[in-house]
Structure formats: C-alpha cells, structure tokens
Scaffold this motif. Sequence first.
Motif, PDB file in Angstrom:
ATOM      1  N   GLY A  90      29.245  29.616  78.280  1.00 37.44           N
ATOM      2  CA  GLY A  90      28.662  29.855  76.964  1.00 37.44           C
ATOM      3  C   GLY A  90      29.699  30.289  75.948  1.00 37.44           C
ATOM      4  N   LEU A  91      30.592  31.179  76.360  1.00 34.50           N
ATOM      5  CA  LEU A  91      31.630  31.658  75.451  1.00 34.50           C
ATOM      6  C   LEU A  91      32.632  30.551  75.122  1.00 34.50           C
ATOM      7  CD1 LEU A  91      32.198  35.156  77.081  1.00 34.50           C
ATOM      8  CD2 LEU A  91      31.082  34.701  74.886  1.00 34.50           C
ATOM      9  N   GLU A  92      32.962  29.739  76.110  1.00 37.62           N
ATOM     10  CA  GLU A  92      33.894  28.642  75.858  1.00 37.62           C
ATOM     11  C   GLU A  92      33.292  27.569  74.965  1.00 37.62           C
ATOM     12  OE1 GLU A  92      35.158  27.300  79.692  1.00 37.62           O
ATOM     13  OE2 GLU A  92      36.813  28.764  79.790  1.00 37.62           O
ATOM     14  N   ALA A  93      31.965  27.471  74.970  1.00 39.72           N
ATOM     15  CA  ALA A  93      31.300  26.502  74.096  1.00 39.72           C
ATOM     16  C   ALA A  93      31.387  26.918  72.637  1.00 39.72           C
ATOM     17  CB  ALA A  93      29.841  26.352  74.499  1.00 39.72           C
ATOM     18  N   GLY A  94      31.644  28.218  72.426  1.00 42.67           N
ATOM     19  CA  GLY A  94      31.777  28.692  71.041  1.00 42.67           C
ATOM     20  C   GLY A  94      30.907  29.866  70.690  1.00 42.67           C
ATOM     21  N   ALA A  95      30.118  30.368  71.656  1.00 39.10           N
ATOM     22  CA  ALA A  95      29.292  31.545  71.392  1.00 39.10           C
ATOM     23  C   ALA A  95      30.201  32.770  71.255  1.00 39.10           C
ATOM     24  CB  ALA A  95      28.290  31.765  72.516  1.00 39.10           C
ATOM     25  N   ASP A  96      29.803  33.704  70.402  1.00 37.44           N
ATOM     26  CA  ASP A  96      30.588  34.923  70.201  1.00 37.44           C
ATOM     27  C   ASP A  96      30.127  36.052  71.110  1.00 37.44           C
ATOM     28  OD1 ASP A  96      32.242  34.470  67.456  1.00 37.44           O
ATOM     29  OD2 ASP A  96      30.321  33.433  67.378  1.00 37.44           O
ATOM     30  N   ASP A  97      28.899  35.973  71.581  1.00 39.42           N
ATOM     31  CA  ASP A  97      28.366  36.998  72.470  1.00 39.42           C
ATOM     32  C   ASP A  97      27.317  36.344  73.358  1.00 39.42           C
ATOM     33  OD1 ASP A  97      27.930  39.423  73.671  1.00 39.42           O
ATOM     34  OD2 ASP A  97      27.354  40.478  71.836  1.00 39.42           O
ATOM     35  N   TYR A  98      26.970  37.031  74.438  1.00 38.92           N
ATOM     36  CA  TYR A  98      26.116  36.438  75.467  1.00 38.92           C
ATOM     37  C   TYR A  98      25.215  37.540  76.004  1.00 38.92           C
ATOM     38  CZ  TYR A  98      25.412  32.892  79.172  1.00 38.92           C
ATOM     39  OH  TYR A  98      24.902  31.939  80.004  1.00 38.92           O
ATOM     40  N   LEU A  99      23.909  37.373  75.890  1.00 43.68           N
ATOM     41  CA  LEU A  99      22.960  38.401  76.312  1.00 43.68           C
ATOM     42  C   LEU A  99      21.996  37.820  77.341  1.00 43.68           C
ATOM     43  CD1 LEU A  99      22.096  41.317  75.857  1.00 43.68           C
ATOM     44  CD2 LEU A  99      20.648  40.538  73.971  1.00 43.68           C
ATOM     45  N   VAL A 100      21.927  38.450  78.506  1.00 49.06           N
ATOM     46  CA  VAL A 100      21.116  37.943  79.615  1.00 49.06           C
ATOM     47  C   VAL A 100      19.682  38.460  79.509  1.00 49.06           C
ATOM     48  CG1 VAL A 100      20.842  37.899  82.118  1.00 49.06           C
ATOM     49  CG2 VAL A 100      23.141  37.791  81.106  1.00 49.06           C
ATOM     50  N   LYS A 101      18.731  37.553  79.708  1.00 50.55           N
ATOM     51  CA  LYS A 101      17.312  37.915  79.747  1.00 50.55           C
ATOM     52  C   LYS A 101      16.949  38.469  81.119  1.00 50.55           C
ATOM     53  CE  LYS A 101      15.818  34.193  76.608  1.00 50.55           C
ATOM     54  NZ  LYS A 101      14.963  32.991  76.497  1.00 50.55           N
ATOM     55  N   PRO A 102      16.007  39.396  81.197  1.00 47.26           N
ATOM     56  CA  PRO A 102      15.345  40.074  80.079  1.00 47.26           C
ATOM     57  C   PRO A 102      16.275  41.129  79.473  1.00 47.26           C
ATOM     58  CG  PRO A 102      14.571  40.983  82.150  1.00 47.26           C
ATOM     59  CD  PRO A 102      15.477  39.828  82.503  1.00 47.26           C
ATOM     60  N   PHE A 103      16.120  41.399  78.193  1.00 51.28           N
ATOM     61  CA  PHE A 103      16.975  42.363  77.522  1.00 51.28           C
ATOM     62  C   PHE A 103      16.123  43.285  76.651  1.00 51.28           C
ATOM     63  CE2 PHE A 103      16.709  38.471  75.025  1.00 51.28           C
ATOM     64  CZ  PHE A 103      16.293  38.935  73.791  1.00 51.28           C
ATOM     65  N   ALA A 104      16.662  44.447  76.358  1.00 49.21           N
ATOM     66  CA  ALA A 104      15.991  45.375  75.445  1.00 49.21           C
ATOM     67  C   ALA A 104      16.321  44.960  74.018  1.00 49.21           C
ATOM     68  CB  ALA A 104      16.464  46.798  75.699  1.00 49.21           C
ATOM     69  N   PHE A 105      15.323  44.951  73.144  1.00 53.90           N
ATOM     70  CA  PHE A 105      15.585  44.526  71.777  1.00 53.90           C
ATOM     71  C   PHE A 105      16.668  45.385  71.133  1.00 53.90           C
ATOM     72  CE2 PHE A 105      15.007  45.071  67.223  1.00 53.90           C
ATOM     73  CZ  PHE A 105      15.230  43.768  66.810  1.00 53.90           C
ATOM     74  N   GLY A 106      16.689  46.678  71.457  1.00 50.31           N
ATOM     75  CA  GLY A 106      17.694  47.566  70.885  1.00 50.31           C
ATOM     76  C   GLY A 106      19.109  47.093  71.143  1.00 50.31           C
ATOM     77  N   GLU A 107      19.330  46.503  72.337  1.00 51.64           N
ATOM     78  CA  GLU A 107      20.662  45.989  72.653  1.00 51.64           C
ATOM     79  C   GLU A 107      20.991  44.777  71.791  1.00 51.64           C
ATOM     80  OE1 GLU A 107      23.430  44.442  76.398  1.00 51.64           O
ATOM     81  OE2 GLU A 107      21.304  44.926  76.732  1.00 51.64           O
ATOM     82  N   LEU A 108      20.004  43.894  71.601  1.00 50.21           N
ATOM     83  CA  LEU A 108      20.242  42.737  70.743  1.00 50.21           C
ATOM     84  C   LEU A 108      20.557  43.194  69.322  1.00 50.21           C
ATOM     85  CD1 LEU A 108      20.239  39.721  70.071  1.00 50.21           C
ATOM     86  CD2 LEU A 108      17.765  39.869  69.760  1.00 50.21           C
ATOM     87  N   ALA A 109      19.776  44.150  68.809  1.00 51.07           N
ATOM     88  CA  ALA A 109      20.013  44.654  67.452  1.00 51.07           C
ATOM     89  C   ALA A 109      21.407  45.244  67.327  1.00 51.07           C
ATOM     90  CB  ALA A 109      18.950  45.693  67.092  1.00 51.07           C
ATOM     91  N   ALA A 110      21.851  45.954  68.374  1.00 53.76           N
ATOM     92  CA  ALA A 110      23.187  46.550  68.357  1.00 53.76           C
ATOM     93  C   ALA A 110      24.267  45.477  68.353  1.00 53.76           C
ATOM     94  CB  ALA A 110      23.363  47.476  69.553  1.00 53.76           C
ATOM     95  N   ARG A 111      24.033  44.414  69.102  1.00 52.32           N
ATOM     96  CA  ARG A 111      25.024  43.328  69.157  1.00 52.32           C
ATOM     97  C   ARG A 111      25.084  42.572  67.830  1.00 52.32           C
ATOM     98  NH1 ARG A 111      26.337  41.268  74.769  1.00 52.32           N
ATOM     99  NH2 ARG A 111      25.648  42.911  76.194  1.00 52.32           N
ATOM    100  N   VAL A 112      23.925  42.392  67.192  1.00 52.65           N
ATOM    101  CA  VAL A 112      23.904  41.766  65.865  1.00 52.65           C
ATOM    102  C   VAL A 112      24.709  42.617  64.882  1.00 52.65           C
ATOM    103  CG1 VAL A 112      22.434  41.242  63.876  1.00 52.65           C
ATOM    104  CG2 VAL A 112      21.736  40.514  66.163  1.00 52.65           C
ATOM    105  N   ALA A 113      24.478  43.923  64.901  1.00 55.08           N
ATOM    106  CA  ALA A 113      25.204  44.823  64.008  1.00 55.08           C
ATOM    107  C   ALA A 113      26.701  44.803  64.306  1.00 55.08           C
ATOM    108  CB  ALA A 113      24.656  46.242  64.137  1.00 55.08           C
ATOM    109  N   ALA A 114      27.059  44.711  65.583  1.00 57.56           N
ATOM    110  CA  ALA A 114      28.467  44.677  65.966  1.00 57.56           C
ATOM    111  C   ALA A 114      29.150  43.414  65.434  1.00 57.56           C
ATOM    112  CB  ALA A 114      28.603  44.745  67.486  1.00 57.56           C
ATOM    113  N   LEU A 115      28.455  42.275  65.507  1.00 54.75           N
ATOM    114  CA  LEU A 115      29.021  41.040  64.963  1.00 54.75           C
ATOM    115  C   LEU A 115      29.261  41.164  63.472  1.00 54.75           C
ATOM    116  CD1 LEU A 115      27.242  37.971  66.647  1.00 54.75           C
ATOM    117  CD2 LEU A 115      29.596  38.745  66.923  1.00 54.75           C
ATOM    118  N   ALA A 116      28.320  41.810  62.789  1.00 55.09           N
ATOM    119  CA  ALA A 116      28.437  41.966  61.341  1.00 55.09           C
ATOM    120  C   ALA A 116      29.608  42.879  60.956  1.00 55.09           C
ATOM    121  CB  ALA A 116      27.134  42.531  60.769  1.00 55.09           C
TER     122      ALA A 116
END
Length: 223
Positions: A90-116
């Motif tokens: 996934g990362l080699e395809a060009g993704a900047d981050d990779y989150l495995v399901k199931p995940f806590a929404f808080g972690e996704l929100a944190a990763r979005v903020a980190a990218l920003a």
Amino acid sequence: MKILVIEDDRTTGPCVTSGLRQEGYTVDLVGNGREGLLQATTTDYDILVLDRMLPGLDGLTVIKTLRGAGNKTPAIMLTALSGVDDRIEGLEAGADDYLVKPFAFGELAARVAALARRPGYQTQETTLRAGDLEMDLVHHRVTRAGVEINLLPREFTLLEHLLRRKGRVQTRTMLLEAVWDITFDPQTNVVETHISRLRAKVDKPFERELIETVRGAGYRIVG
C-alpha cells in the motif's frame, strides 16, 4: 480542510464521514473506486481516505493512477489486510499512511491531523470569495462589500458548502447530506428555509444576488 472518503462499506463510510465532519472538516463520500478516482481528479482535496478493497477499481489502482498523473494529495489507506507485505504494498503504491480495520475513529482523526501538519503540506485557502462576498474560515467571519454578516452556525456551513463549489449546482439531496448529514429525504423544507434565510442576509441588502436557484435542479453561488 476538504477530505474525500472512498469507502463502499455501508457502515464504515457514513461513520467515518460523520465523524470527520464533526471534527470540522468538509467531507465528500463515494462508494466505489471508479467514482472515487473521477472525484479525486476533478475536485481539489486536501486528504484522501480510501479503502483498499473497492468495487470498480481497488484502492491500490486508484492511488497508483493518481500518483502517475501527478496528484500528490496525501492519502490514508484503510484495509482489513494486516500483513507486513500488505502494508508495504500500500505504501509503495503511493499511500502516505495505512490503517488496519477495525480501527478506533480517534486514531483515524489523529492520523488525518498528523498528515495536515506535515512539512510542506499545502492547506486549503482560508478565504472563500464570490463577487464582493468573503468568508474568512479562520475567524469564522462573513462580509459583503465590507459589511459584516452575522450567520448562525448552520447558515455558515451551508454558505461555505456553496462557496467551495462556486458555479456548480448543488441539489437538495447533496445539501441535505453535506450540511445536515441526512442521507435520505425527510420530506421537510429545511433546505429551502435555510436558503431563504441566507438570501435575506447575503443578497437582499445588496444590489446583486449571488445565490441562484436553478429550476428543477438546485442552487448555486455565482460571481
């Protein structure tokens, strides 16, 4: 900040979209890879959140196609595949981050903020304009011809949605989903009522109308 979520799961997609909107982001949701690729290439987004396994085109193909076309929008890939090789792919395809399901929404929100926060990240413009109308997204302030306009929170969100899509017709259904997070038609006049209130504040005191009704289609901002 504007985010595109590409997710076909009928539970995950709406939940992620609703959660990100509550975090203050503007979010579009599409349910298949082909539509997601088209949306990502025709509209400017700050971050992409996409599932790896999608109908139409899989997430890897979507990312590879975007990167091949020079689209560098940061992307977080969601997947149920947790193996090291899967993450590497996934990362080699060009993704900047990779989150495995199931995940806590808080972690996704944190990763979005980190990218920003990444160095070199280009934030979306902080001022939206149409004619002599200006919306300051940082200070939550709207003016027209230098005159400050006081809007209620929902009116502000509605106007922001229209300004971000200046010149493009937004149907009643689009507005219900984007502004009220309603994915079905409740048979109410909530959209019409808020458009009327916006016009009373944004258009009527001034010489030129900016909010236009497109008969049989919806509404748009002109100027």
